[in-house]
Design a protein around this motif. Structure first.
Motif, PDB file in Angstrom:
ATOM      1  N   LYS A 163       0.850  -1.194   0.000  1.00 21.33           N
ATOM      2  CA  LYS A 163       0.000   0.000   0.000  1.00 21.33           C
ATOM      3  C   LYS A 163       0.882   1.239   0.000  1.00 21.33           C
ATOM      4  CE  LYS A 163      -3.099  -2.470   3.158  1.00 21.33           C
ATOM      5  NZ  LYS A 163      -2.045  -3.446   3.552  1.00 21.33           N
ATOM      6  N   ALA A 164       0.346   2.319  -0.547  1.00 17.11           N
ATOM      7  CA  ALA A 164       1.064   3.601  -0.525  1.00 17.11           C
ATOM      8  C   ALA A 164       0.053   4.730  -0.407  1.00 17.11           C
ATOM      9  CB  ALA A 164       1.901   3.774  -1.785  1.00 17.11           C
ATOM     10  N   VAL A 165       0.434   5.778   0.312  1.00 22.84           N
ATOM     11  CA  VAL A 165      -0.354   7.013   0.379  1.00 22.84           C
ATOM     12  C   VAL A 165       0.388   8.065  -0.439  1.00 22.84           C
ATOM     13  CG1 VAL A 165      -1.181   8.873   1.849  1.00 22.84           C
ATOM     14  CG2 VAL A 165      -1.364   6.497   2.625  1.00 22.84           C
ATOM     15  N   ILE A 166      -0.257   8.521  -1.514  1.00 19.01           N
ATOM     16  CA  ILE A 166       0.323   9.547  -2.378  1.00 19.01           C
ATOM     17  C   ILE A 166      -0.749  10.595  -2.620  1.00 19.01           C
ATOM     18  CG2 ILE A 166       1.509  10.035  -4.544  1.00 19.01           C
ATOM     19  CD1 ILE A 166       2.199   7.061  -4.753  1.00 19.01           C
ATOM     20  N   TYR A 167      -0.490  11.812  -2.186  1.00 19.51           N
ATOM     21  CA  TYR A 167      -1.529  12.841  -2.232  1.00 19.51           C
ATOM     22  C   TYR A 167      -1.870  13.268  -3.657  1.00 19.51           C
ATOM     23  CZ  TYR A 167      -1.125  13.169   2.804  1.00 19.51           C
ATOM     24  OH  TYR A 167      -1.148  12.874   4.147  1.00 19.51           O
ATOM     25  N   HIS A 168      -3.057  13.790  -3.795  1.00 22.85           N
ATOM     26  CA  HIS A 168      -3.551  14.348  -5.062  1.00 22.85           C
ATOM     27  C   HIS A 168      -2.888  15.706  -5.270  1.00 22.85           C
ATOM     28  CE1 HIS A 168      -6.212  15.814  -8.156  1.00 22.85           C
ATOM     29  NE2 HIS A 168      -7.078  14.831  -8.024  1.00 22.85           N
ATOM     30  N   GLY A 169      -2.315  15.918  -6.436  1.00 23.01           N
ATOM     31  CA  GLY A 169      -1.669  17.198  -6.724  1.00 23.01           C
ATOM     32  C   GLY A 169      -2.665  18.279  -7.112  1.00 23.01           C
ATOM     33  N   LEU A 170      -2.222  19.513  -7.050  1.00 19.08           N
ATOM     34  CA  LEU A 170      -3.026  20.622  -7.548  1.00 19.08           C
ATOM     35  C   LEU A 170      -2.952  20.654  -9.070  1.00 19.08           C
ATOM     36  CD1 LEU A 170      -2.031  23.399  -4.971  1.00 19.08           C
ATOM     37  CD2 LEU A 170      -3.977  21.833  -4.898  1.00 19.08           C
ATOM     38  N   TYR A 171      -3.840  21.438  -9.683  1.00 25.35           N
ATOM     39  CA  TYR A 171      -3.926  21.466 -11.144  1.00 25.35           C
ATOM     40  C   TYR A 171      -3.126  22.631 -11.735  1.00 25.35           C
ATOM     41  CZ  TYR A 171      -7.676  18.033 -10.633  1.00 25.35           C
ATOM     42  OH  TYR A 171      -8.397  16.906 -10.340  1.00 25.35           O
ATOM     43  N   ASP A 172      -1.965  22.902 -11.156  1.00 24.07           N
ATOM     44  CA  ASP A 172      -1.132  24.001 -11.635  1.00 24.07           C
ATOM     45  C   ASP A 172      -0.799  23.838 -13.112  1.00 24.07           C
ATOM     46  OD1 ASP A 172      -1.065  25.099  -9.092  1.00 24.07           O
ATOM     47  OD2 ASP A 172       0.710  23.968  -8.513  1.00 24.07           O
ATOM     48  N   ASN A 173      -0.970  24.932 -13.856  1.00 20.53           N
ATOM     49  CA  ASN A 173      -0.639  24.985 -15.288  1.00 20.53           C
ATOM     50  C   ASN A 173      -1.546  24.135 -16.172  1.00 20.53           C
ATOM     51  OD1 ASN A 173       1.645  26.640 -14.668  1.00 20.53           O
ATOM     52  ND2 ASN A 173       2.800  24.791 -14.135  1.00 20.53           N
ATOM     53  N   ALA A 174      -2.558  23.511 -15.599  1.00 16.77           N
ATOM     54  CA  ALA A 174      -3.487  22.720 -16.415  1.00 16.77           C
ATOM     55  C   ALA A 174      -4.534  23.613 -17.070  1.00 16.77           C
ATOM     56  CB  ALA A 174      -4.175  21.654 -15.568  1.00 16.77           C
ATOM     57  N   TYR A 175      -4.800  24.769 -16.466  1.00 15.61           N
ATOM     58  CA  TYR A 175      -5.822  25.680 -16.972  1.00 15.61           C
ATOM     59  C   TYR A 175      -5.269  27.104 -17.017  1.00 15.61           C
ATOM     60  CZ  TYR A 175      -8.891  21.803 -15.633  1.00 15.61           C
ATOM     61  OH  TYR A 175      -9.471  20.566 -15.506  1.00 15.61           O
ATOM     62  N   GLN A 176      -5.812  27.905 -17.914  1.00 19.21           N
ATOM     63  CA  GLN A 176      -5.462  29.324 -17.937  1.00 19.21           C
ATOM     64  C   GLN A 176      -5.940  29.977 -16.646  1.00 19.21           C
ATOM     65  OE1 GLN A 176      -6.881  31.318 -21.493  1.00 19.21           O
ATOM     66  NE2 GLN A 176      -6.516  29.502 -22.737  1.00 19.21           N
ATOM     67  N   ASN A 177      -5.120  30.877 -16.133  1.00 20.22           N
ATOM     68  CA  ASN A 177      -5.491  31.566 -14.890  1.00 20.22           C
ATOM     69  C   ASN A 177      -4.920  32.978 -14.924  1.00 20.22           C
ATOM     70  OD1 ASN A 177      -6.463  32.112 -12.347  1.00 20.22           O
ATOM     71  ND2 ASN A 177      -4.873  30.960 -11.272  1.00 20.22           N
ATOM     72  N   GLU A 178      -5.515  33.815 -15.775  1.00 18.51           N
ATOM     73  CA  GLU A 178      -4.981  35.150 -16.010  1.00 18.51           C
ATOM     74  C   GLU A 178      -5.982  36.261 -15.705  1.00 18.51           C
ATOM     75  OE1 GLU A 178      -2.417  33.532 -19.873  1.00 18.51           O
ATOM     76  OE2 GLU A 178      -4.316  34.603 -20.148  1.00 18.51           O
ATOM     77  N   ILE A 179      -7.266  35.942 -15.693  1.00 17.01           N
ATOM     78  CA  ILE A 179      -8.286  36.974 -15.565  1.00 17.01           C
ATOM     79  C   ILE A 179      -8.389  37.450 -14.119  1.00 17.01           C
ATOM     80  CG2 ILE A 179     -10.230  35.406 -15.141  1.00 17.01           C
ATOM     81  CD1 ILE A 179     -11.901  37.214 -17.017  1.00 17.01           C
ATOM     82  N   SER A 180      -8.616  38.745 -13.938  1.00 21.90           N
ATOM     83  CA  SER A 180      -8.773  39.310 -12.595  1.00 21.90           C
ATOM     84  C   SER A 180     -10.190  39.067 -12.086  1.00 21.90           C
ATOM     85  CB  SER A 180      -8.502  40.812 -12.618  1.00 21.90           C
ATOM     86  OG  SER A 180      -9.514  41.480 -13.360  1.00 21.90           O
ATOM     87  N   CYS A 181     -10.369  39.226 -10.781  1.00 17.20           N
ATOM     88  CA  CYS A 181     -11.697  39.084 -10.184  1.00 17.20           C
ATOM     89  C   CYS A 181     -12.666  40.094 -10.790  1.00 17.20           C
ATOM     90  CB  CYS A 181     -11.598  39.278  -8.668  1.00 17.20           C
ATOM     91  SG  CYS A 181     -13.178  39.262  -7.809  1.00 17.20           S
ATOM     92  N   GLU A 182     -12.217  41.327 -10.962  1.00 16.12           N
ATOM     93  CA  GLU A 182     -13.078  42.385 -11.501  1.00 16.12           C
ATOM     94  C   GLU A 182     -13.532  42.050 -12.930  1.00 16.12           C
ATOM     95  OE1 GLU A 182     -10.181  42.813 -10.033  1.00 16.12           O
ATOM     96  OE2 GLU A 182     -10.771  43.825  -8.163  1.00 16.12           O
ATOM     97  N   ASP A 183     -12.593  41.632 -13.764  1.00 20.86           N
ATOM     98  CA  ASP A 183     -12.936  41.309 -15.151  1.00 20.86           C
ATOM     99  C   ASP A 183     -13.820  40.069 -15.224  1.00 20.86           C
ATOM    100  OD1 ASP A 183     -11.510  43.471 -16.041  1.00 20.86           O
ATOM    101  OD2 ASP A 183      -9.720  42.325 -16.597  1.00 20.86           O
ATOM    102  N   ALA A 184     -13.566  39.105 -14.354  1.00 19.65           N
ATOM    103  CA  ALA A 184     -14.377  37.882 -14.339  1.00 19.65           C
ATOM    104  C   ALA A 184     -15.825  38.211 -13.979  1.00 19.65           C
ATOM    105  CB  ALA A 184     -13.791  36.883 -13.358  1.00 19.65           C
ATOM    106  N   ARG A 185     -16.007  39.048 -12.966  1.00 20.43           N
ATOM    107  CA  ARG A 185     -17.365  39.408 -12.551  1.00 20.43           C
ATOM    108  C   ARG A 185     -18.067  40.251 -13.620  1.00 20.43           C
ATOM    109  NH1 ARG A 185     -17.289  40.296  -5.944  1.00 20.43           N
ATOM    110  NH2 ARG A 185     -16.469  38.205  -5.499  1.00 20.43           N
ATOM    111  N   GLU A 186     -17.309  41.114 -14.249  1.00 24.21           N
ATOM    112  CA  GLU A 186     -17.906  41.939 -15.308  1.00 24.21           C
ATOM    113  C   GLU A 186     -18.390  41.056 -16.463  1.00 24.21           C
ATOM    114  OE1 GLU A 186     -16.733  45.654 -18.298  1.00 24.21           O
ATOM    115  OE2 GLU A 186     -15.328  44.992 -16.749  1.00 24.21           O
ATOM    116  N   SER A 187     -17.615  40.046 -16.814  1.00 27.77           N
ATOM    117  CA  SER A 187     -18.001  39.170 -17.925  1.00 27.77           C
ATOM    118  C   SER A 187     -19.232  38.330 -17.598  1.00 27.77           C
ATOM    119  CB  SER A 187     -16.834  38.249 -18.297  1.00 27.77           C
ATOM    120  OG  SER A 187     -16.613  37.280 -17.293  1.00 27.77           O
ATOM    121  N   LEU A 188     -19.465  38.097 -16.296  1.00 31.74           N
ATOM    122  CA  LEU A 188     -20.630  37.315 -15.863  1.00 31.74           C
ATOM    123  C   LEU A 188     -21.802  38.208 -15.460  1.00 31.74           C
ATOM    124  CD1 LEU A 188     -18.814  34.620 -13.672  1.00 31.74           C
ATOM    125  CD2 LEU A 188     -19.736  34.320 -15.978  1.00 31.74           C
ATOM    126  N   GLY A 189     -21.622  39.530 -15.542  1.00 34.23           N
ATOM    127  CA  GLY A 189     -22.690  40.456 -15.175  1.00 34.23           C
ATOM    128  C   GLY A 189     -22.951  40.515 -13.688  1.00 34.23           C
TER     129      GLY A 189
END
Length: 342
Positions: free
Chosen positions: A141-167
């Motif tokens: 048996k082995a315990v190996i943690y789940h990694g984060l999804y770093d670099n798997a998705y774009q992550n460039e938009i600001s909170c303000e721009d994200a909210r504006e795009s969603l109204g």
């Protein structure tokens, strides 16, 4: 070393976990191929790594579920008899839904006898798996943690721009539920709690593809306020950042939860996530940070959500970076494979 993975890369769009695990593994002397019945029967590998063995049992057609799950067991048994090692990463303690109970019971009875080694995504979940399946102490048996999804998705938009795009108003408090929407995820309770709240400052986004049209209609009929927005569609990778960066908090009020890639996806986007208390999530709090993963006990309530609404810092601090870094995760997998082979 040669590895056959079920799956390896083909589920990248729906869940990048496998891709992030296996991509580049050849640099540490492990060649990975995508599972197929033909490749499995050729026996040109050392380890067969299974992630979701119940996949074929989920077919809507009984004959297809019977044929493919039986064939899968036969292929695994042949691999084992030929001296290959069968590894199982336990993502789910039990399937989210069981369509054919007798077939399900028979499948798991034989499958558990074939497995040569198991990987759990936390020590807490390893203990639960041992209790559930009765693994012998001698089973590797082995315990190996789940990694984060770093670099798997774009992550460039600001909170303000994200909210504006969603109204959404810039000064609103945005709570997000994100992922495939199925009955066990308890969205009904989340809606019920927001229906009680009259404050326009709070917005609930329910984002993801619904399991069925009937369930979508059922959920829509529960909504009594304009402060709840439902987006019923598969979200393209490039749009995921919009919803997470618009949110103050992600809430996953699942009725039953063992592991959750969605929780770690939220942390990846620097958005705190609120989940039901389990020993597994308590462990991930210690690995990551209590600011990353917040837990509640009992039923989810609006009060518990509002108490967790502390604006995340510019960057969530990860405490034990080595445990969730993909370089270390890959290395530990290869070490476990080598232990089994030797």
């Amino acid at each position: 070393m040669k590895l056959l993975a079920f799956p390896a890369f083909k589920n990248k769009k729906s869940n990048p976990y496998n891709y992030m695990l296996y991509d580049g593994l050849d640099s540490i002397d492990c060649d990975v191929e995508e599972f197929s019945f033909k490749k499995a029967l050729m026996l040109n590998y050392d380890v067969l790594h299974v992630h979701w063995p119940e996949l074929f049992l989920n077919s809507n057609y009984f004959l297809k579920a019977l044929l493919y799950s039986t064939l899968f067991l036969i292929v695994l048994a042949i691999a084992k008899l030929a001296g290959k090692k069968v590894v199982w990463t336990i993502h789910n303690l039990t399937p989210h839904s069981v369509k054919y109970s007798k077939l399900n019971s028979i499948f798991w009875f034989f499958y558990l006898k074939i497995v040569d080694g198991v990987i759990s995504l936390s020590s807490a979940n390893e203990k639960k798996a041992i209790d559930k399946f009765g693994f012998k102490s001698c089973l590797p048996k082995a315990v190996i943690y789940h990694g984060l999804y770093d670099n798997a998705y774009q992550n460039e938009i600001s909170c303000e721009d994200a909210r504006e795009s969603l109204g959404l108003p810039i000064d609103s408090k945005v709570i997000l539920f994100f992922g495939q929407i199925k009955p066990y995820k308890n969205v009904e309770k989340l809606i019920s709690e927001f229906n009680k709240n009259n404050g326009n400052i709070y917005k609930l986004l329910i984002v993801g593809k619904f399991d069925t049209k009937e369930y979508f209609d059922e959920i829509n009929n529960l909504i009594e306020t304009d402060n709840i927005v439902v987006v019923n569609k598969f979200i393209p990778d490039e749009e995921i950042q919009i919803y997470y960066n618009a949110a103050d908090l992600c809430v996953l009020p699942f009725k039953n939860i063992f592991n959750s890639g969605s929780a770690l996806l939220s942390v990846t986007f620097n958005t705190s996530v609120l989940v039901p208390y389990t020993d597994n999530f308590k462990e991930y709090q210690e690995v990551l940070n209590e600011d990353c993963i917040k837990c509640y006990t009992g039923e989810i309530t609006f009060e518990k959500i509002s108490r967790s609404l502390v604006k995340s810092p510019d960057k969530l601090k990860i405490l034990n970076t080595n445990l969730c870094e993909w370089a270390q995760i890959k290395k530990r997998h290869v070490q476990f494979y080598n232990t089994l082979i030797k």
